[in-house]
Design an enzyme around this catalytic site. Structure first.
Site, mmCIF file in Angstrom:
data_model
loop_
_atom_site.group_PDB
_atom_site.id
_atom_site.type_symbol
_atom_site.label_atom_id
_atom_site.label_comp_id
_atom_site.label_asym_id
_atom_site.label_seq_id
_atom_site.Cartn_x
_atom_site.Cartn_y
_atom_site.Cartn_z
ATOM 1 N N CYS A 37 0.976 -1.103 -0.067
ATOM 2 C CA CYS A 37 -0.017 -0.122 -0.035
ATOM 3 C C CYS A 37 0.892 1.177 -0.124
ATOM 4 C CB CYS A 37 -0.895 0.164 1.376
ATOM 5 S SG CYS A 37 -1.647 1.506 1.699
ATOM 6 N N CYS A 76 3.473 6.295 5.872
ATOM 7 C CA CYS A 76 4.929 5.724 6.590
ATOM 8 C C CYS A 76 4.717 6.805 7.667
ATOM 9 C CB CYS A 76 6.047 5.810 5.576
ATOM 10 S SG CYS A 76 6.435 7.266 4.769
ATOM 11 N N ASN A 108 2.311 14.089 13.424
ATOM 12 C CA ASN A 108 3.603 13.297 13.820
ATOM 13 C C ASN A 108 4.567 13.530 12.285
ATOM 14 O OD1 ASN A 108 4.988 11.080 14.805
ATOM 15 N ND2 ASN A 108 4.510 9.729 13.014
ATOM 16 N N THR A 109 4.464 14.610 11.851
ATOM 17 C CA THR A 109 5.253 14.918 10.876
ATOM 18 C C THR A 109 6.619 15.410 11.114
ATOM 19 O OG1 THR A 109 4.548 17.250 10.522
ATOM 20 C CG2 THR A 109 3.398 15.236 8.997
ATOM 21 N N ILE A 129 7.797 14.511 14.687
ATOM 22 C CA ILE A 129 8.081 13.598 15.571
ATOM 23 C C ILE A 129 8.410 12.362 14.750
ATOM 24 C CG2 ILE A 129 7.477 12.107 17.463
ATOM 25 C CD1 ILE A 129 5.869 14.259 18.469
ATOM 26 N N PHE A 179 16.920 2.642 -14.224
ATOM 27 C CA PHE A 179 17.855 3.542 -14.571
ATOM 28 C C PHE A 179 19.284 3.192 -14.658
ATOM 29 C CE2 PHE A 179 14.327 5.459 -12.081
ATOM 30 C CZ PHE A 179 13.491 5.681 -13.266
ATOM 31 N N PHE A 227 24.955 6.796 -19.102
ATOM 32 C CA PHE A 227 25.910 5.971 -19.207
ATOM 33 C C PHE A 227 27.346 6.879 -19.638
ATOM 34 C CE2 PHE A 227 28.653 2.229 -19.957
ATOM 35 C CZ PHE A 227 28.461 1.624 -18.704
ATOM 36 N N ALA A 252 21.735 0.241 -22.286
ATOM 37 C CA ALA A 252 22.295 0.959 -23.443
ATOM 38 C C ALA A 252 21.158 1.048 -24.381
ATOM 39 C CB ALA A 252 23.387 0.065 -24.081
ATOM 40 N N GLU A 266 17.891 6.045 -23.138
ATOM 41 C CA GLU A 266 19.028 6.975 -22.685
ATOM 42 C C GLU A 266 18.889 8.462 -23.441
ATOM 43 O OE1 GLU A 266 22.460 4.298 -21.391
ATOM 44 O OE2 GLU A 266 22.013 4.395 -23.597
HETATM 45 C C1 LIG Z 1 7.980 15.945 4.327
HETATM 46 C C2 LIG Z 1 7.767 16.957 4.955
HETATM 47 C C3 LIG Z 1 7.955 18.304 4.567
HETATM 48 C C4 LIG Z 1 7.865 19.549 5.039
HETATM 49 N N1 LIG Z 1 8.202 20.672 4.392
HETATM 50 C C5 LIG Z 1 7.740 21.799 5.214
HETATM 51 C C6 LIG Z 1 8.155 23.033 4.618
HETATM 52 O O1 LIG Z 1 8.246 23.127 3.300
HETATM 53 N N2 LIG Z 1 7.880 24.223 5.451
HETATM 54 C C7 LIG Z 1 7.419 23.851 6.784
HETATM 55 O O2 LIG Z 1 7.363 25.149 7.402
HETATM 56 N N3 LIG Z 1 7.179 22.857 7.203
HETATM 57 C C8 LIG Z 1 7.379 21.702 6.577
HETATM 58 N N4 LIG Z 1 7.357 20.556 7.292
HETATM 59 C C9 LIG Z 1 7.126 20.443 8.735
HETATM 60 C C10 LIG Z 1 5.701 20.370 9.007
HETATM 61 O O3 LIG Z 1 5.004 21.509 8.635
HETATM 62 C C11 LIG Z 1 5.577 20.109 10.476
HETATM 63 O O4 LIG Z 1 6.235 18.618 10.812
HETATM 64 C C12 LIG Z 1 4.303 20.168 11.034
HETATM 65 O O5 LIG Z 1 3.561 21.307 10.910
HETATM 66 C C13 LIG Z 1 4.224 19.628 12.568
HETATM 67 O O6 LIG Z 1 3.073 19.388 12.943
HETATM 68 P P1 LIG Z 1 2.795 18.078 13.620
HETATM 69 O O7 LIG Z 1 1.267 18.247 13.973
HETATM 70 O O8 LIG Z 1 2.823 16.989 12.430
HETATM 71 O O9 LIG Z 1 3.767 17.908 14.584
HETATM 72 P P2 LIG Z 1 4.047 16.590 15.511
HETATM 73 O O10 LIG Z 1 5.057 15.890 14.624
HETATM 74 O O11 LIG Z 1 3.088 15.605 15.879
HETATM 75 O O12 LIG Z 1 4.764 17.254 16.430
HETATM 76 C C14 LIG Z 1 5.701 18.024 16.487
HETATM 77 C C15 LIG Z 1 6.312 18.951 17.878
HETATM 78 O O13 LIG Z 1 5.407 19.845 18.040
HETATM 79 C C16 LIG Z 1 4.772 19.531 19.383
HETATM 80 N N5 LIG Z 1 3.388 20.220 19.248
HETATM 81 C C17 LIG Z 1 2.426 19.736 18.292
HETATM 82 N N6 LIG Z 1 1.244 20.354 18.770
HETATM 83 C C18 LIG Z 1 1.533 20.758 19.878
HETATM 84 C C19 LIG Z 1 0.611 21.757 20.869
HETATM 85 N N7 LIG Z 1 -0.722 21.868 20.160
HETATM 86 N N8 LIG Z 1 1.178 21.870 21.698
HETATM 87 C C20 LIG Z 1 2.386 21.707 22.079
HETATM 88 N N9 LIG Z 1 3.275 21.163 21.395
HETATM 89 C C21 LIG Z 1 2.735 20.783 20.349
HETATM 90 C C22 LIG Z 1 4.887 17.986 19.903
HETATM 91 O O14 LIG Z 1 5.102 17.816 21.012
HETATM 92 C C23 LIG Z 1 6.512 18.066 19.100
HETATM 93 O O15 LIG Z 1 7.347 18.147 19.787
HETATM 94 C C24 LIG Z 1 7.380 19.289 6.455
HETATM 95 C C25 LIG Z 1 7.278 17.940 6.847
HETATM 96 C C26 LIG Z 1 7.310 16.947 6.320
HETATM 97 C C27 LIG Z 1 7.273 15.592 6.812
#
Ligand SMILES: Cc1cc2nc3c(=O)[nH]c(=O)nc-3n(C[C@H](O)[C@H](O)[C@H](O)COP(=O)(O)OP(=O)(O)OC[C@H]3O[C@@H](n4cnc5c(N)ncnc54)[C@H](O)[C@@H]3O)c2cc1C
Ligand code: FES
Length: 1288
Positions: free
Chosen positions: A38, A55, A244-245, A247, A758, A874, A1040, A1220
């Site tokens: 998936c 993931c 979780n993006t 953490i 590739f 290549f 090639a 290529e």
């Molecule tokens: C592939 C990828 C690309 C990205 N590109 C960008 C980008 O271009 N620009 C950009 O600005 N960001 C970017 N980000 C970051 C993204 O915006 C942040 O990871 C996101 O906003 C964090 O929010 P979350 O809910 O996922 O936080 P989590 O991962 O859940 O938590 C992050 C931290 O914030 C704390 N936290 C979260 N909510 C609260 C709350 N309400 N009160 C107290 N503490 C809190 C948590 O305890 C933890 O320490 C990217 C992330 C990824 C994975």
């Protein structure tokens, strides 16, 4: 925990998971439990649909959600979903990205059944594809919009040329559009899955606290906000996980473990949105997608003047991450992660937004900046972000960001700026400037702002402000990510842009206005011009429904183990000791293997060049495999591999760059030379002599499916089966046999398909296979090996960097009389295929130019980097680009248009000889060149560009056109062979096996087309199951650009043999159907091998003489770009390609190869930059650090034309190899960017010749557009420190 899953077509399955592991992400869970594969999912907690990155989605966060996977929406066995028409539109090549594309689009259609093209662009902005070039995917999905698709040859009413009888010449071979809408299923939202009623009822009940305990992590989902506040007071160190993006990646990649996490995603109060008189308050748990929708609503309601803050925020959000990440990431997480690369804090701080914080039960309101620099976030819960966004009449707010890639890339520097003027004046009342990406946290230009307050917003303020910022904002040279000079330039350039914005349109010089317009991302349009029959890729439907099986989708075999590599952390060192005791004591670990465990030979041999499988005494690069841990699960193997303790003793010398290798005279043998004419005479006759050089960086394959295999011992006579992602199964078989000391007849390699290759899955996969086989041999159990992306990039390496140093003699009119070029490639620590890559570079050094006196030397540098290997092209692209650079520089010196100098030097006679004395006719190359000039409207656009540049000071455009002559086939003649086995069964069905590998290029589709033509049976009766060394032995690699030539001929031969056998019967019973023929003729063998003995090619390197190639594929490409001189950003505007593919067997596949190759070239020449630390460690590992082209990088106008009436007597049905050549066309962007920079420099009185290397990154573009901002940090003031990264 209760979740509903829909992973098979059309109904949900309720899953109650009592022991959900907080560390387990949805992707791993789905693979383990529900289905095998998936890529992307959507889930549906409150009747809206969100696509997410599986993931990063913890399984514990899904209580009460419904999850739909690609398998859940449609199937080839039951009914397809309309969105799966991507298959029909040729939007699936290797297919590895296809389920993700399908699910993103499915989500969009569930939320909005009639999307606009902009909606589609936004939705797919974060879906990466390494094969197609995106255009066919967009074309397929655009059919859901209300707008008509028409090709650009059509009339102005949007009618396709095919509906216009006179718009094309009436050649018989035109078959129409590449795909038609006949028989595609219409979208019918009533047929879609509904949200499970059981979950609906459950959602209405009062929430309860949920706890999950995993091996190392405890997860608590509080019942409500009160409960959360209580828990937070009790466990102040536990992070509040929401999207979780932030953490998640830390846990996945850095192994960070939090013993307890509190989940805030289910607290409704954290997602509340309230409109107020002075703005809006947004719950910290709102996702960035929701935030964007709220802001758009605000813009609509408030109108342009009052919503300036909203507009600045939306502009930032549009480029921030991808739609999937924005659906998960929350505003609270973005701010409280306090990551300086995150974009929102700088603009929110500038807009004076405030945070409402609950900490230990106390509620407080803070300004963002103060809070970020002074607080420990762990103890607090961000409850609301209180925005105060309604701009006052005299208040102006702007946000700026510049990243490696315009979308889906962290910013290098971001900034938020706000100025308030005294009523009805230009006197600054208040000014705030914040920068992210210039220090460890958000930086406020406090002193500058203070000094500028009370001043008039005029040029004097600009000068003083720039000076003050230069002094105040210090970017340390050791800052992570390096680029300190560039970042400093961005700090000043952003301020200048802000200054211009607030001066007002009326007071700015006209030629400054365009600097204020950000580049707009658009979806690619194309005009395809096909010949032949555009049959859909044979496996496209399976790929679009998630039914296609890749090696890691094969279910676990009983007792299966997992192997994880232990790699060197030193570049050149003696191995003193290896201590695996800690790892062996860990749970689930079965054994550790190293050189000592290899039963046969610990080496992979390639043309007498050995490469150790396991480093035995000495390591020669970071990332070299020393040993491997074998464990019950992949997580256990991975964790244990990190615990193997290796003691090293560093050895000198150690160096990484080409320049250092030249100093040490460290070269591999053989050193090659090609020469024609008399260089000395040529130089003597020349009007001018020019010496220069061009550096081209390397490239990572970044196939979507990483390398790996499953090795299964059969327990009898040493038999071993391998299910392996290899482009050269026969070589893998051979290497495994030598490693185990077992004959090849006992080892069978199976290759179903590759998720992209590739060139990267020829050599290293053989070593990985031998290691997994050793593990299987030692344990007697099946062993699976799947490299993580980071390890794949570290261990397997990619395209080698090249340096070309040249001396050239030319006449005033641009005619080149003599060129002497020395090519250096960085081969890394072992030779691998580097000497053949260098040979190909030398063999292509003339491209389409008849330079009478031409000499090339080729030296492969031996350094202490991971060994470089084959990559599409290549060495061809490098050899070609360096000669194109020579042409470009000569034109610049002569003051002539580059196309004119190219034209004057081109091979034009009917019969020509290359510099290695191979006879060829450039006729079709010249046709491609002329057609490309015409179709791109080159002359007219040159004039428009001149005008644009004259009227725009900070934005410049450039255009470039190049011809192409590319050799097809292996210059090692014995590889030019193909084999196949054709079996006809009694029911009339046909099974083909051949030696090629299907990796998206469509080799199976073409083979079936060929067989269908000869056997005269429908394509649907012919099947290709896999590539298997047991069916077709000793096959050549699929490389090639020769795969179809070799395999196609072999299949043809096999089928013809069968038809010859059937012929007497057919003559006797002409009325017999196929079935009658093959059931009746019992005594006729219905199985035949086919063989193709290709041409003998070879080069006598002493005499510079020989037919290196079977034939040449020709083409021409023209590209136009626009650059932003202040930020270095660039936009690809338009590309026209005319390609000679002979008589295309399948134009849809060929156009797909051209576009896909070209887009890989976009990456090679403009954005893909590999960075190594001064210690030789690859820093750019993984998609967040290494950027391949995304949808935003594709020129909105991408026109591919196949040359008409082109022939090729040499290859199958007059077709030509195409895999290529198109990569090289990416160089047109490089040279167009160079032209644009030259225009900027010309205007500033600077030399038009300037050093510029590939890739043309934003940093390099900005720094080459020298101006007062870049000059504020003169070289003599620069502190000499260890650089962050080196050019290898
Ligand atoms: C592939 C990828 C690309 C990205 N590109 C960008 C980008 O271009 N620009 C950009 O600005 N960001 C970017 N980000 C970051 C993204 O915006 C942040 O990871 C996101 O906003 C964090 O929010 P979350 O809910 O996922 O936080 P989590 O991962 O859940 O938590 C992050 C931290 O914030 C704390 N936290 C979260 N909510 C609260 C709350 N309400 N009160 C107290 N503490 C809190 C948590 O305890 C933890 O320490 C990217 C992330 C990824 C994975
Ligand atoms: S088809 Fe998209 S990655 Fe292969």
């Amino acid at each position: 925990m209760v979740v509903s899953f829909c992973c098979c077509c059309c109904f949900y399955v309720k899953i109650v998971e009592k022991n959900a592991d907080p560390e387990e992400m949805l992707l791993a869970y789905l693979r383990r439990k529900v289905i095998n594969k998936c890529d992307f999912i959507i889930f549906n907690p409150c009747f809206s649909h969100w696509s997410v990155t599986a993931c990063l989605q913890p399984i514990c966060s899904l209580h009460g959600a419904a999850v739909v996977t690609v398998e859940g929406i449609g199937s080839t066995k039951t009914k397809l979903h309309p969105v799966q028409r991507i298959a029909k539109a040729h939007g699936s090549q290797c297919g590895f990205c296809t389920p993700g594309m399908v699910m993103s689009m499915y989500t969009l259609l569930r939320n909005n059944p009639q999307p606009t093209t902009e909606d589609i662009r936004e939705t797919l902005g974060g879906n990466l594809c390494r094969c197609t070039g995106y255009r066919p995917i967009i074309d397929g999905f655009k059919t859901f919009c209300n707008t008509l698709i028409s090709c650009q040859n059509g009339d102005r009413n949007g009618k396709c040329c095919m509906e216009n009888s006179n718009s094309h010449n009436n050649e018989s071979d035109i078959s129409g559009e590449l795909f038609s809408m006949d028989n595609v299923l219409p979208l019918d939202p009533t047929q879609d899955l509904i949200f499970p009623p059981e979950l609906l009822i459950m959602g209405k009940k009062k929430a309860e606290r949920l706890c999950f305990q995993g091996e190392k992590v405890r997860w608590i989902s509080p019942a409500d906000l009160k409960d959360l506040i209580k828990l937070k007071a009790e466990y102040s160190n536990a992070p509040l996980l929401v999207g979780n993006t932030t953490i998640g990646p830390k846990m996945n990649l850095k192994g960070t473990v939090h013993p307890l996490v509190l989940y805030g995603g289910s607290i409704p109060e954290l997602r509340t949105i309230k409109w107020r008189n002075n703005g809006v308050t947004v719950g910290a748990g709102c996702s960035l997608s929701v935030l964007k929708d709220v802001l758009l609503q605000g813009i609509e309601e408030l109108g342009p003047e009052k919503s300036r803050v909203y507009q600045a925020l939306v502009q930032t959000l549009q480029c921030l991450a991808s739609k999937q990440i924005r659906n998960m990431a929350t505003i609270g997480g973005n701010i409280l992660s306090a990551n300086p690369k995150y974009d929102l804090s700088s603009i929110l701080a500038a807009a004076e937004c405030t945070l409402h914080i609950v900490s230990n039960g106390n509620a407080n309101i803070f300004g963002i900046y103060l809070y970020i620099i002074s607080h420990n976030f762990l103890f607090a819960i961000l409850f609301f972000l209180i925005a105060n966004p309604c701009a006052l009449q005299w208040e102006f707010v702007s946000a700026f960001r510049q990243a490696q890639r315009r979308e889906f890339s962290f910013s290098i520097v971001n900034s938020g700026m706000r100025v308030t003027f005294r009523h009805d004046s230009n006197v600054v009342e208040n000014l705030d400037i914040f920068y992210g990406g210039v220090g460890p946290t958000l930086v406020k230009a406090r002193h500058t702002c203070k000094e500028l307050m009370g001043r008039k917003w005029d040029e004097k303020l600009l000068v003083v402000g720039t000076q003050l910022l230069e002094e105040e904002i210090y970017v340390p040279p050791t800052a992570p990510g390096g680029q300190e000079e560039y970042r400093k330039a961005l700090v000043l350039s952003f301020f200048f842009k802000f200054y211009m914005q607030e001066v007002g349109m009326n007071d700015l010089p006209l030629e400054y206005l365009s600097a204020l317009k950000p580049f707009k991302n658009e979806v690619p349009q194309s005009s395809n011009d096909p010949v032949g029959r555009p049959n859909v890729h044979q496996a496209a439907l399976q790929q679009a429904t998630g039914e296609a099986v890749y090696y890691d989708d094969i279910p676990s075999v009983k007792g299966e183990l997992f192997v994880s590599m232990v790699t060197s952390t030193r570049a050149h060192a003696k191995i003193i000791s290896i201590d695996a005791s800690m790892a062996l004591a860990m749970s689930g670990v079965v054994t550790f293997i190293s050189a000592k465990d290899v039963p046969g030979q610990n080496r992979r041999l390639w043309f007498n060049n050995p490469e150790e499988l396991f480093a035995e005494e000495e390591v020669i690069c970071v990332g070299q495999i020393i040993g491997a841990i074998v464990a019950e699960t992949r997580e256990q193997a991975k964790r244990a591999a990190e615990q193997v303790d290796i003691t090293y003793e560093d050895i000198q010398p150690v160096f990484f760059t080409i320049e250092e290798a030249i100093e040490h005279q460290s070269f591999f043998d053989p050193k090659r030379k090609l020469e024609r004419g008399n260089l000395e005479e040529g130089f003597e006759k020349a009007d001018h002599i020019l010496e220069g050089e061009l550096y081209m960086g390397g490239q990572e394959h970044f196939y979507m499916e990483t390398q790996g295999l499953i090795a299964i011992p059969k327990g009898e006579a040493g038999e071993l089966e391998l299910y392996v992602a290899s482009q050269h199964a026969a070589y893998t078989q051979e290497v495994v046999g030598i490693t185990l000391g077992i004959d090849s007849n006992k080892i069978t390699c199976h290759v179903k398909r590759l998720g992209g290759g590739f060139g990267g899955k020829v050599m290293k996969i053989a070593s990985l296979s031998a290691i997994a086989a050793t593990a299987a041999y030692k344990t007697g159990r099946a062993v699976r090996c799947v490299l993580e992306r980071e390890d794949d990039m570290l261990i397997t390496s990619g395209r080698s960097p090249f340096l070309g140093k040249y001396k050239v003699g030319y006449l005033n009119d641009g005619t080149i009389l003599a060129a002497d070029i020395t090519y250096y490639s960085n081969g890394g620590c072992t030779l691998d295929e580097s000497s053949f890559i260098m040979e190909k570079a030398l063999l292509h050094m003339d491209n389409g130019y008849k330079i009478p006196n031409l000499r090339g030397h080729g030296l492969v540098c031996k350094t202490y980097l991971p060994s470089y290997t084959a990559f599409r092209g290549f060495g061809g692209p490098q050899g070609l680009t360096i000669i194109e650079s020579v042409l470009h520089e000569v034109a610049a010196r002569c003051g002539l248009p580059a196309h004119q100098v190219r034209d004057i030097n081109m091979y034009k006679d009917e019969k020509c000889y290359t510099h290695h004395k191979q006879l060829f006719s450039p006729h079709d190359m010249v046709r491609c060149w002329n057609e490309c000039l015409e179709k791109s409207d080159y002359t007219h656009r040159c004039l428009s560009i001149k005008q644009f540049n004259a009227h725009n000071h900070w934005k410049k455009r450039g255009i470039s056109i190049v011809p192409l002559k590319f050799g097809i086939g292996f210059s090692k003649g014995f590889y030019n062979q193909g084999a196949a086995l054709v079996n006809i069964y009694k029911d009339g069905s046909v099974l083909i096996s051949h030696g090629g590998t299907e990796m998206g290029q469509g080799i199976n589709t073409k083979a079936i087309q060929i067989a269908s033509r000869i056997l005269k049976v429908p394509m649907s009766s012919i099947h290709i199951k896999e590539t298997c060394t047991g069916n077709v032995p000793n096959a050549a690699p699929s490389a090639a650009s020769f795969g179809t030539d070799a395999v196609g001929m072999a299949v043809k031969d096999g089928c013809e043999k069968l038809m010859r056998r059937l012929e007497p019967l057919i003559k006797k019973h002409p009325q017999f159907t196929w079935q009658q023929l093959v059931t009746y003729c019992q005594k006729i063998s219905l199985s035949a091998t086919g063989f193709f003995m290709g041409p003998h090619t070879s080069v006598d390197w002493e005499k510079s003489d020989g037919n290196a190639y079977y034939y040449f594929t020709f083409g021409a490409c023209c590209s136009e770009v626009e650059i932003d001189c202040l930020t270095g950003d660039h936009k690809n505007i338009r590309t026209d390609i005319v390609m000679d593919v002979g008589r295309s067997i399948n134009p849809a596949l060929d156009v797909g190869q051209v576009e896909g190759g070209f887009v890989q070239g976009i990456g090679l020449y403009t954005i893909e930059e590999l960075q190594f630390s001064p210690e030789g460690v690859l820093l750019t590992r993984g998609p967040s650090r290494y950027k391949i082209p995304a949808l935003c990088d594709i020129p909105p106008q991408l026109n591919v034309h196949l040359l008409r009436n082109a022939d090729n007597p040499h290859a199958i049905y007059s077709s030509k190899g195409i895999g290529e050549p198109p990569v090289f066309f990416g160089c047109t962007l490089f040279f167009a960017i160079k032209e644009a920079i030259a225009a900027a420099r010309r205007e500033r009185g600077l030399s038009e010749s300037f050093p510029f290397s590939s890739p043309a990154t934003a940093e390099k573009i900005r720094m080459a557009c020298e101006d007062c901002f870049t000059r504020m940090n003169p070289p003599d003031r620069k502190v000499k420190t260890k650089p962050w990264a080196i050019n290898v």
